[in-house]
Design an enzyme around this catalytic site. Structure first.
Site, PDB file in Angstrom:
ATOM      1  N   ALA A 238      -1.902   6.513   1.465  1.00  0.00           N
ATOM      2  CA  ALA A 238      -2.632   6.048   2.649  1.00  0.00           C
ATOM      3  C   ALA A 238      -2.713   7.146   3.705  1.00  0.00           C
ATOM      4  CB  ALA A 238      -1.965   4.801   3.216  1.00  0.00           C
TER       5      ALA A 238
ATOM      6  N   VAL B  74       0.861  -1.181   0.000  1.00  0.00           N
ATOM      7  CA  VAL B  74       0.000   0.000   0.000  1.00  0.00           C
ATOM      8  C   VAL B  74       0.900   1.235   0.000  1.00  0.00           C
ATOM      9  CG1 VAL B  74      -1.766   1.269   1.296  1.00  0.00           C
ATOM     10  CG2 VAL B  74      -1.756  -1.240   1.327  1.00  0.00           C
ATOM     11  N   CYS B  75       0.644   2.157  -0.907  1.00  0.00           N
ATOM     12  CA  CYS B  75       1.442   3.384  -0.966  1.00  0.00           C
ATOM     13  C   CYS B  75       1.266   4.177   0.336  1.00  0.00           C
ATOM     14  CB  CYS B  75       1.029   4.241  -2.157  1.00  0.00           C
ATOM     15  SG  CYS B  75       1.905   5.816  -2.221  1.00  0.00           S
ATOM     16  N   VAL B  76       2.369   4.395   1.032  1.00  0.00           N
ATOM     17  CA  VAL B  76       2.316   5.057   2.326  1.00  0.00           C
ATOM     18  C   VAL B  76       1.817   6.494   2.210  1.00  0.00           C
ATOM     19  CG1 VAL B  76       4.772   5.710   2.298  1.00  0.00           C
ATOM     20  CG2 VAL B  76       3.567   5.483   4.483  1.00  0.00           C
TER      21      VAL B  76
END
Length: 126
Positions: free
Chosen positions: A80, A75-77
């Site tokens: 997110a 998941v792209c930090v």
């Protein structure tokens, strides 16, 4: 064949389910799949989503698929955090009041996506 799936569709979108079903089918056929959740697609990784009428939980489906096939659910930090989704480490680092990243999902940067793309045969966006 190695597939990278860039999932940008939000959890309520049918395209988010299409990504899951594509991954499931590809894995069942012996292919490798690397999902990467980006933009609104990161909403699939929220732990605190209520499903009505005993509906299937998309993040639970991904979690089960990841366990079964040893997938990393990246998941792209940045995406997110912009949407209020965080793990315990980032919650502490940014002085937030809790975390809500579903089990099995990991926050990572776009460098991970680049590495996945370089080492893949096909790249698909949902």
């Amino acid at each position: 064949m190695k597939f990278v799936l860039l999932i940008t569709a939000p959890i309520e979108s049918s395209n988010a389910w299409h990504a899951y079903y594509f991954a499931k089918t590809a894995l069942e056929q012996g292919h490798q799949v690397s999902p990467f959740f980006y933009n609104e697609g990161v909403t699939v990784a929220i732990r605190l989503i209520l499903n009505h009428d005993n509906a299937n939980s998309l993040n639970q489906c991904w979690q089960n698929l990841a366990k079964q096939h040893q997938l990393e659910l990246a998941v792209c930090v940045a995406a997110a955090l912009r949407r209020g989704i965080t793990d315990a480490d980032n919650s502490h680092r940014h002085h937030l009041q809790g975390d809500n990243l579903a089990d099995g999902f990991i926050l990572t940067g776009l460098g991970t996506l680049t590495d996945l793309m370089i080492n893949s045969d096909r790249f698909l966006q949902f």
